[in-house]
Motif scaffolding. Structure first.
Motif, PDB file in Angstrom:
ATOM      1  N   ALA A  88     -11.927  71.942  48.261  1.00 51.93           N
ATOM      2  CA  ALA A  88     -11.278  72.940  47.409  1.00 51.93           C
ATOM      3  C   ALA A  88     -11.765  74.350  47.761  1.00 51.93           C
ATOM      4  CB  ALA A  88     -11.557  72.648  45.940  1.00 51.93           C
ATOM      5  N   HIS A  89     -12.847  74.430  48.519  1.00 49.74           N
ATOM      6  CA  HIS A  89     -13.400  75.737  48.900  1.00 49.74           C
ATOM      7  C   HIS A  89     -13.357  75.925  50.409  1.00 49.74           C
ATOM      8  CE1 HIS A  89     -14.658  76.088  44.771  1.00 49.74           C
ATOM      9  NE2 HIS A  89     -15.108  74.859  44.853  1.00 49.74           N
ATOM     10  N   SER A  90     -12.380  75.249  51.048  1.00 48.54           N
ATOM     11  CA  SER A  90     -12.167  75.374  52.498  1.00 48.54           C
ATOM     12  C   SER A  90     -13.433  75.126  53.290  1.00 48.54           C
ATOM     13  CB  SER A  90     -11.621  76.762  52.859  1.00 48.54           C
ATOM     14  OG  SER A  90     -10.530  77.062  52.055  1.00 48.54           O
ATOM     15  N   SER A  91     -14.248  74.240  52.810  1.00 48.56           N
ATOM     16  CA  SER A  91     -15.442  73.907  53.560  1.00 48.56           C
ATOM     17  C   SER A  91     -15.495  72.398  53.758  1.00 48.56           C
ATOM     18  CB  SER A  91     -16.680  74.397  52.813  1.00 48.56           C
ATOM     19  OG  SER A  91     -17.827  74.264  53.618  1.00 48.56           O
ATOM     20  N   ALA A  92     -16.377  71.947  54.592  1.00 44.04           N
ATOM     21  CA  ALA A  92     -16.497  70.525  54.884  1.00 44.04           C
ATOM     22  C   ALA A  92     -17.958  70.200  55.174  1.00 44.04           C
ATOM     23  CB  ALA A  92     -15.631  70.157  56.081  1.00 44.04           C
TER      24      ALA A  92
ATOM     25  N   ARG B 165     -12.943  82.331  44.656  1.00 44.23           N
ATOM     26  CA  ARG B 165     -12.455  80.970  44.893  1.00 44.23           C
ATOM     27  C   ARG B 165     -11.680  80.474  43.685  1.00 44.23           C
ATOM     28  NH1 ARG B 165     -18.477  79.441  46.464  1.00 44.23           N
ATOM     29  NH2 ARG B 165     -18.454  79.823  48.694  1.00 44.23           N
ATOM     30  N   PRO B 166     -10.796  79.487  43.904  1.00 47.24           N
ATOM     31  CA  PRO B 166     -10.105  78.909  42.750  1.00 47.24           C
ATOM     32  C   PRO B 166     -11.106  78.112  41.910  1.00 47.24           C
ATOM     33  CG  PRO B 166      -9.600  77.655  44.753  1.00 47.24           C
ATOM     34  CD  PRO B 166     -10.416  78.854  45.177  1.00 47.24           C
ATOM     35  N   GLY B 167     -10.706  77.641  40.750  1.00 47.15           N
ATOM     36  CA  GLY B 167     -11.599  76.809  39.945  1.00 47.15           C
ATOM     37  C   GLY B 167     -11.929  77.436  38.599  1.00 47.15           C
TER      38      GLY B 167
ATOM     39  N   THR C 283     -11.051  84.063  32.607  1.00 47.91           N
ATOM     40  CA  THR C 283     -12.501  83.890  32.761  1.00 47.91           C
ATOM     41  C   THR C 283     -13.002  84.700  33.943  1.00 47.91           C
ATOM     42  OG1 THR C 283     -12.228  81.652  31.912  1.00 47.91           O
ATOM     43  CG2 THR C 283     -14.324  82.159  32.975  1.00 47.91           C
ATOM     44  N   ARG C 284     -12.228  84.698  35.036  1.00 53.68           N
ATOM     45  CA  ARG C 284     -12.631  85.445  36.217  1.00 53.68           C
ATOM     46  C   ARG C 284     -12.783  86.934  35.881  1.00 53.68           C
ATOM     47  NH1 ARG C 284     -11.884  83.934  41.462  1.00 53.68           N
ATOM     48  NH2 ARG C 284     -10.298  82.435  40.814  1.00 53.68           N
ATOM     49  N   ALA C 285     -11.818  87.475  35.152  1.00 46.81           N
ATOM     50  CA  ALA C 285     -11.856  88.895  34.788  1.00 46.81           C
ATOM     51  C   ALA C 285     -13.102  89.197  33.956  1.00 46.81           C
ATOM     52  CB  ALA C 285     -10.592  89.262  34.013  1.00 46.81           C
ATOM     53  N   ARG C 286     -13.390  88.301  33.002  1.00 49.80           N
ATOM     54  CA  ARG C 286     -14.542  88.498  32.122  1.00 49.80           C
ATOM     55  C   ARG C 286     -15.848  88.432  32.927  1.00 49.80           C
ATOM     56  NH1 ARG C 286     -17.393  90.617  28.692  1.00 49.80           N
ATOM     57  NH2 ARG C 286     -18.870  89.385  27.497  1.00 49.80           N
ATOM     58  N   ILE C 287     -15.905  87.482  33.863  1.00 48.41           N
ATOM     59  CA  ILE C 287     -17.117  87.328  34.681  1.00 48.41           C
ATOM     60  C   ILE C 287     -17.340  88.573  35.543  1.00 48.41           C
ATOM     61  CG2 ILE C 287     -18.099  86.047  36.656  1.00 48.41           C
ATOM     62  CD1 ILE C 287     -16.757  83.507  35.398  1.00 48.41           C
TER      63      ILE C 287
END
Lengths: 345, 345
Positions: A98-102, A31-33, A38-42
Motif C-alpha cells: 500500500a506504500h509502494s514498497s516491498a 501516503r494513503p491510509g 485527519t491528514r489536514a489536522r495532523i
C-alpha cells in the motif's frame, strides 16, 4: 541518531492529535491510509509544533529504494524456520504494498556476512530500512545499523530498550503459560530443548522455566542448548529420555525440533502423550501433520509481519522514532501431544 | 532477442576453445573463475570470431543492479515448498557472490502480481536477470519476460524449447524410477496425489504414470489434482483410501502432502508400509523426521541452484543464449515408508 533537544517526534504529534503514530507517519509522508480530514489536522499540528523531518529521512525522501531488507543468517544445515519468516514476509508485504514498497529477503550464512551486506546496502542506498531478526545477546548488528544510519526495527526486544524501535512478544510470559498448563496436568519433571544460547529469546525462555520450576517446587527444569537443527533436537531428546529419571514433558524451542523429538519418542517406544508430553514454541504446518499433532504456542504471524512493516515505516519516516511495540503473547493451542503423565493417573 | 545472422555466441566460442560456456562468460566479463592463460586464449578466439556483446548486455554493463530476482507466487495457505527454494537460493548465492551479485527473493500471491513485479523491476532496472520457477502450461510469464528484454532462466523445461534458457531435470524419467521400484515390490494399484494441473511438471509426471501403468498392465494409475496444501493432500489421501479397492502405494508430488498422507493413513488405522507404501517426489527435512521416514526422490538442490545461477550469468552476458541444461534425474532414496504390499507376501 537520537532526537536532539526538543524536536517533536511523530509520537508527540500523534498524542496531540489523538491518532496513532502510524496515521501521523502516513499523513506527513503523503501516503494513503488516513482520511483527508485527519491528514489536514495532523499537518496543522505538525506545523504548530514546528515539526521537521529528520535530515536522513529527508535526504531519503527523493530517492527511496522502494525496498526494505530482511536478512536471515542461517547455516544451510539448520534450516527449518522458513515458514515462520515466510508468513512474516507476507504480512509485511501486504502492509508495504500500500506504500509502494516491498520486502527483499536475503539469506546469508552468519552474522559477519549479514553485517557486510548491510554495509553494502547502505553504501549503495539499496534499501530504505531493515528488519533485524533472531536478536542475540550483545547483538553486534545494532551498533552497525545505527552507525550506518539505516532505519531499522528489531523483531524481538533488543538488550537495551530504546536502542532501536522493536516489535516484540513476551517470551517469559509465553513459557509461563506452558509451565502453568503442564503443572496443572501434574507434570513434575519438565525439560526444555532450546535454541543456541546466543539468542535472546532462548535465554529468556530458559530463565523463565527455571524461575517457574523453583517457584512451584518442581524438579530442576533443564534447558539443553542446540543449534536448532532436527539432528540436535533429536539427540537432545534421546539424551533426556535415556536418563534414569526422565522428564514427563519436554518443551521445544521450535516446531522442527519438536517433530524430531516426537520421532525419537516413537523410536524409543515411549508413548506420546501417555508417557511423554510434547509442547512446541512455534506453530506451523509441521505441528499439524505429525501424529499426534503437537500442542504449541500459536500467534497470528501475518499480523505480526504487518505490525513490523508499520513500525518500520514509522522508523523510516522519523529517524528519532524508538518505540517498542508489544504484541500479543502467543497462546497455547492444545492438541494430542499433551496429557496427564501416566504416573499421576 | 534471438541471435541475428551469424553473430557468434558464447557457446560457439566455448566450443572453439574447448571450455565451458561459463568459462567464456567469465572471461569476457572480466570476472574471476578462469585462469589467466584460459582467459587470454578465450579473448583471442573471441576477437578472431568478431564476437560482440549483445547491445542489451552492453547497455547493462555499466550499471548492473547486482541483484537477480526469484519470485515465488504462492497462496499463503498453501505454503510448504519453502525449503526447496531456500536451498536453491543458497546454491545460487554461493555462485553469484563470486560475481558480486546476489539473489533477491520476493513472494507474491499469484502470476498476475508476479508479472506486474517484473514490469516494475524492468522499468526501474532493479534486477539484472530473473529465474522463473513453477512453470505452467502456456506460461504467460515467458512472453512478458521476452518483451521486457529481461535476461531469464527457467527452472524446469518451458513448453517450447528455445523460448528461454533453462535448467531442468527429467520428471517423466523420475516418475518411471518410482513406478519401476513399486512394480518390482509387486504393487499393482498405484495412485498419485498431484499438484495443480496448471504446472508442467505435474502434467509430465501424471502422463508418465499413465504410460507406465498401461505398459505394465497395472490398475489405472489415477492422478488426483490438489492445490499443494497439506489439507488437500490429506483429503485426496482420505478419498483414495476410502475406496473399495484402495491403492497399495501412493506417490505424492510434494513432501508436505506425503507427510499429510502418512498422517491420514495413521488416522484411518492403515499401516505404513505394510498396507500402504508412500513415496514423496521431494526430499526435505520433513521426509526424515516423520515415522516411518519417507521414501523419496532426492537430488543435490544446492548444486541445482548453483547451476541455475551459472546459466543465468550466461544469459545476462549474452542475450542470444538459449541453452537448456539438463541436470541429473533425482534418484530414489528408500526409507521406511515403502515395502511389498501385504496381499503379495
Amino acid at each position: 541518531m537520537r532526537a536532539v533537544g526538543n524536536r517533536p517526534t511523530i509520537a508527540d504529534i500523534a498524542k496531540r492529535v489523538g491518532v496513532s503514530p502510524g496515521a501521523v507517519s502516513f499523513a506527513l509522508n503523503g501516503r494513503p491510509g488516513v482520511s483527508e480530514q485527519t491528514r489536514a489536522r495532523i499537518l496543522e499540528v505538525a506545523r504548530e509544533m514546528n515539526w521537521r523531518p529528520h535530515r536522513a529521512a529527508r535526504a531519503l525522501g527523493g530517492a527511496q529504494a522502494g525496498v526494505v531488507g530482511l536478512v536471515l543468517a542461517r547455516d544451510p544445515r539448520t534450516l527449518g524456520s522458513e515458514q515462520f519468516y515466510t508468513q512474516i514476509l507476507y504480512g509485511m508485504q501486504d502492509m508495504l504494498s500500500a506504500h509502494s514498497s516491498a520486502v527483499q529477503m536475503q539469506l546469508v550464512r552468519d552474522t559477519t556476512a549479514e553485517i557486510s551486506l548491510y554495509r553494502h546496502w547502505a553504501s549503495e542506498h539499496r534499501v530504505d530500512g531493515l528488519v533485524l531478526v533472531d536478536l542475540q545477546l550483545d547483538d553486534p548488528r545494532i551498533a552497525v545499523v545505527r552507525e550506518l544510519g539505516l532505519p531499522a526495527v528489531t523483531l524481538g526486544l533488543p538488550g537495551e530498550p530504546g536502542q532501536l524501535p522493536s516489535v516484540w512478544a513476551d517470551d517469559a510470559e509465553a513459557m509461563t503459560t506452558i509451565v502453568d498448563y503442564l503443572a496443572a496436568l501434574d507434570h513434575r519433571r519438565i525439560a526444555h530443548v532450546a535454541g543456541p544460547p546466543v539468542y535472546q529469546h532462548t535465554a529468556r525462555r530458559a530463565a523463565a522455566l527455571r524461575a517457574q520450576v523453583t517457584e512451584r517446587g518442581l524438579h530442576a527444569g533443564e534447558s539443553v542448548p542446540t543449534d536448532f537443527s532436527d539432528a540436535q533436537g533429536a539427540a537432545a531428546t534421546r539424551a533426556l529420555l535415556s536418563r534414569a529419571e526422565r522428564p514427563t514433558a519436554i518443551v521445544y524451542d521450535s516446531d522442527l525440533m519438536a517433530a524430531a523429538g516426537l520421532g525419537v519418542a516413537l523410536e524409543m517406544g515411549i508413548e506420546v502423550p501417555r508417557q511423554l508430553s510434547i509442547v512446541s514454541f512455534d506453530d506451523s504446518v509441521l505441528t499439524r501433520i505429525v501424529h499426534p499433532a503437537l500442542t504449541c504456542l500459536s500467534r497470528d504471524t501475518h499480523a505480526l509481519g504487518a505490525q513490523v512493516a508499520t513500525t518500520l515505516l514509522e522508523a523510516i519516516a522519523d529517524a528519532s522514532f524508538r518505540e517498542s511495540v508489544r504484541t500479543e503473547t502467543p497462546h497455547l493451542v492444545v492438541r494430542g501431544s499433551t496429557a496427564r503423565p501416566l504416573s499421576s493417573r
